[in-house]
Design a protein around this motif. Structure first.
Motif, PDB file in Angstrom:
ATOM      1  N   ARG A 194      42.460  53.301  36.379  1.00  0.00           N
ATOM      2  CA  ARG A 194      42.735  53.236  34.943  1.00  0.00           C
ATOM      3  C   ARG A 194      42.291  54.515  34.236  1.00  0.00           C
ATOM      4  O   ARG A 194      42.885  54.915  33.232  1.00  0.00           O
ATOM      5  CB  ARG A 194      42.055  52.016  34.327  1.00  0.00           C
ATOM      6  N   GLU A 195      41.263  55.152  34.759  1.00  0.00           N
ATOM      7  CA  GLU A 195      40.815  56.418  34.194  1.00  0.00           C
ATOM      8  C   GLU A 195      41.774  57.546  34.557  1.00  0.00           C
ATOM      9  O   GLU A 195      42.089  58.413  33.730  1.00  0.00           O
ATOM     10  CB  GLU A 195      39.404  56.744  34.707  1.00  0.00           C
ATOM     11  N   LYS A 196      42.258  57.494  35.795  1.00  0.00           N
ATOM     12  CA  LYS A 196      43.155  58.547  36.276  1.00  0.00           C
ATOM     13  C   LYS A 196      44.577  58.387  35.747  1.00  0.00           C
ATOM     14  O   LYS A 196      45.236  59.372  35.385  1.00  0.00           O
ATOM     15  CB  LYS A 196      43.166  58.537  37.796  1.00  0.00           C
ATOM     16  N   ILE A 204      51.389  46.096  39.001  1.00  0.00           N
ATOM     17  CA  ILE A 204      51.680  47.479  38.619  1.00  0.00           C
ATOM     18  C   ILE A 204      51.705  47.654  37.109  1.00  0.00           C
ATOM     19  O   ILE A 204      51.091  48.574  36.558  1.00  0.00           O
ATOM     20  CB  ILE A 204      53.021  47.923  39.232  1.00  0.00           C
ATOM     21  N   GLU A 205      52.403  46.757  36.415  1.00  0.00           N
ATOM     22  CA  GLU A 205      52.574  46.948  34.977  1.00  0.00           C
ATOM     23  C   GLU A 205      51.302  46.676  34.183  1.00  0.00           C
ATOM     24  O   GLU A 205      51.136  47.206  33.076  1.00  0.00           O
ATOM     25  CB  GLU A 205      53.718  46.056  34.461  1.00  0.00           C
ATOM     26  N   ASN A 206      50.404  45.866  34.737  1.00  0.00           N
ATOM     27  CA  ASN A 206      49.167  45.532  34.022  1.00  0.00           C
ATOM     28  C   ASN A 206      47.948  46.278  34.554  1.00  0.00           C
ATOM     29  O   ASN A 206      46.848  46.087  34.042  1.00  0.00           O
ATOM     30  CB  ASN A 206      48.927  44.024  34.088  1.00  0.00           C
ATOM     31  N   MET A 207      48.138  47.099  35.585  1.00  0.00           N
ATOM     32  CA  MET A 207      47.046  47.843  36.197  1.00  0.00           C
ATOM     33  C   MET A 207      45.864  46.917  36.489  1.00  0.00           C
ATOM     34  O   MET A 207      44.714  47.161  36.101  1.00  0.00           O
ATOM     35  CB  MET A 207      46.626  49.017  35.328  1.00  0.00           C
ATOM     36  N   ALA A 208      46.181  45.816  37.177  1.00  0.00           N
ATOM     37  CA  ALA A 208      45.200  44.803  37.520  1.00  0.00           C
ATOM     38  C   ALA A 208      45.554  44.223  38.882  1.00  0.00           C
ATOM     39  O   ALA A 208      46.691  44.341  39.343  1.00  0.00           O
ATOM     40  CB  ALA A 208      45.191  43.687  36.467  1.00  0.00           C
ATOM     41  N   ILE A 210      38.723  41.490  49.623  1.00  0.00           N
ATOM     42  CA  ILE A 210      37.657  42.017  48.767  1.00  0.00           C
ATOM     43  C   ILE A 210      38.277  42.862  47.662  1.00  0.00           C
ATOM     44  O   ILE A 210      38.977  43.846  47.935  1.00  0.00           O
ATOM     45  CB  ILE A 210      36.657  42.850  49.576  1.00  0.00           C
ATOM     46  N   LEU A 211      38.033  42.465  46.426  1.00  0.00           N
ATOM     47  CA  LEU A 211      38.473  43.225  45.258  1.00  0.00           C
ATOM     48  C   LEU A 211      37.334  44.136  44.812  1.00  0.00           C
ATOM     49  O   LEU A 211      36.161  43.769  44.909  1.00  0.00           O
ATOM     50  CB  LEU A 211      38.852  42.288  44.109  1.00  0.00           C
ATOM     51  N   LYS A 212      37.681  45.313  44.300  1.00  0.00           N
ATOM     52  CA  LYS A 212      36.663  46.264  43.883  1.00  0.00           C
ATOM     53  C   LYS A 212      36.859  46.669  42.424  1.00  0.00           C
ATOM     54  O   LYS A 212      37.892  47.218  42.055  1.00  0.00           O
ATOM     55  CB  LYS A 212      36.704  47.507  44.773  1.00  0.00           C
ATOM     56  N   LYS A 213      35.843  46.393  41.619  1.00  0.00           N
ATOM     57  CA  LYS A 213      35.896  46.774  40.205  1.00  0.00           C
ATOM     58  C   LYS A 213      35.990  48.297  40.069  1.00  0.00           C
ATOM     59  O   LYS A 213      36.677  48.813  39.180  1.00  0.00           O
ATOM     60  CB  LYS A 213      34.651  46.237  39.484  1.00  0.00           C
ATOM     61  N   SER A 214      35.314  49.015  40.957  1.00  0.00           N
ATOM     62  CA  SER A 214      35.339  50.477  40.898  1.00  0.00           C
ATOM     63  C   SER A 214      36.746  51.024  41.112  1.00  0.00           C
ATOM     64  O   SER A 214      37.099  52.074  40.570  1.00  0.00           O
ATOM     65  CB  SER A 214      34.393  51.060  41.951  1.00  0.00           C
ATOM     66  N   GLU A 215      37.575  50.302  41.877  1.00  0.00           N
ATOM     67  CA  GLU A 215      38.951  50.748  42.093  1.00  0.00           C
ATOM     68  C   GLU A 215      39.765  50.619  40.804  1.00  0.00           C
ATOM     69  O   GLU A 215      40.567  51.489  40.472  1.00  0.00           O
ATOM     70  CB  GLU A 215      39.605  49.925  43.199  1.00  0.00           C
ATOM     71  N   ILE A 216      39.553  49.522  40.081  1.00  0.00           N
ATOM     72  CA  ILE A 216      40.224  49.346  38.795  1.00  0.00           C
ATOM     73  C   ILE A 216      39.844  50.476  37.845  1.00  0.00           C
ATOM     74  O   ILE A 216      40.694  51.114  37.219  1.00  0.00           O
ATOM     75  CB  ILE A 216      39.866  47.984  38.165  1.00  0.00           C
TER      76      ILE A 216
END
Length: 261
Positions: free
Chosen positions: A245-247, A186-190, A235-241
């Motif tokens: 992070r944009e929002k 949560i704190e690192n948005m990762a 499955i991790l998604k780069k698009s989700e990051i």
């Protein structure tokens, strides 16, 4: 190296043969074979060759462990991250994190926060700065066990995508493991990934796993609690990051300071 939006990550949660590198390496080789072509990254526990032992004399890895991991990574066409006790050329020992890619790259991270409660600082030299491994267009912050208790050390100032903790974290304190892994996400948005062992070690310490992957919002990606020997793939998604992070531009409000490491 071409980047991937979707990254398959496999967590191996298993018991370890106490201070028996030969048996553990053989066991992991079998597990790696079963994952060939099915994943992009395999994560295994801390001190995967021995368990969390304070007696490295005669059983610590040397640089042959580099070849072992690189070979297994190439055979399976996936990267591997775990840690091993290792004897350096000067005779001293470290708890060394190793991230090997199928292309033969190797990222090395020596555990920064040695576990004083077990006297780890008396046996193993501590490492320095965090290490970022880059693979398939993803950036991974490599961490080991006790590092999890020190959030400033994992602070996301390098725009990493995933923070990984490999551990021998006992049942007695597993509630902290669960809570802190979630907080790091949560704190690192990762994505935050923790891979722990199960079983009992040679000191009588018990482990119940709770290996987990948290997404950027702190949501569990593996049914909880996971306390058995086995493998889980997510499955991790780069698009989700990028989306969150944009929002939710929380990282832009980080306090500015540097660490004296």
């Amino acid at each position: 190296m071409k980047g991937k939006n979707e990254l398959r990550v496999s967590l191996i949660q298993t018991s370890l043969e106490w201070e028996n590198p030969q048996a553990n390496l053989a066991a992991f080789s079998d597990k790696f074979k079963q994952l060939k072509g099915k994943t992009d990254l395999v994560i295994i526990p801390e001190m995967f060759t021995t368990g969390f032992s304070m007696k490295p004399q005669g059983i610590a890895s040397d640089e042959k462990i580099y070849t072992y991991l690189k070979t297994r990574a190439a055979e399976g066409n996936f990267a591997i991250y775990g840690s091993s006790m290792l004897k350096k050329s000067d005779g001293s020992f470290v708890n060394r994190g190793l991230f090997a890619t199928p292309e033969g790259d190797l990222f090395i991270y020596d555990k920064r926060h040695t576990f004083t409660l077990a006297g780890e600082q008396k046996v193993y030299d501590k490492g320095g700065k965090p290490v970022m491994a880059e693979y398939l267009g993803w950036k991974f912050n490599l961490q080991i066990c006790y590092d999890l208790r020190f959030p400033v050390y994992a602070r996301n100032t390098q725009d990493y995508d995933v923070v990984i903790y490999v551990a021998n974290w006992p049942v007695l304190r597993v509630n902290a493991w669960d809570a802190l892994l979630k907080a790091r996400a949560i704190e690192n948005m990762a994505y935050s990934i923790g891979v722990n062992r199960v079983g009992t070690d040679g000191t009588g310490m018990n482990y119940n796993g709770h290996s987990q992957v948290y997404n950027i919002l702190g949501k569990e990606m593996i049914d909880h609690p996971w306390e058995t020997d086995g493998v889980k793939t997510v499955i991790l998604k780069k698009s989700e990051i990028e989306k969150y992070r944009e929002k939710l531009r929380f990282l832009g409000d980080r306090d500015a300071f540097t660490l004296d490491l």
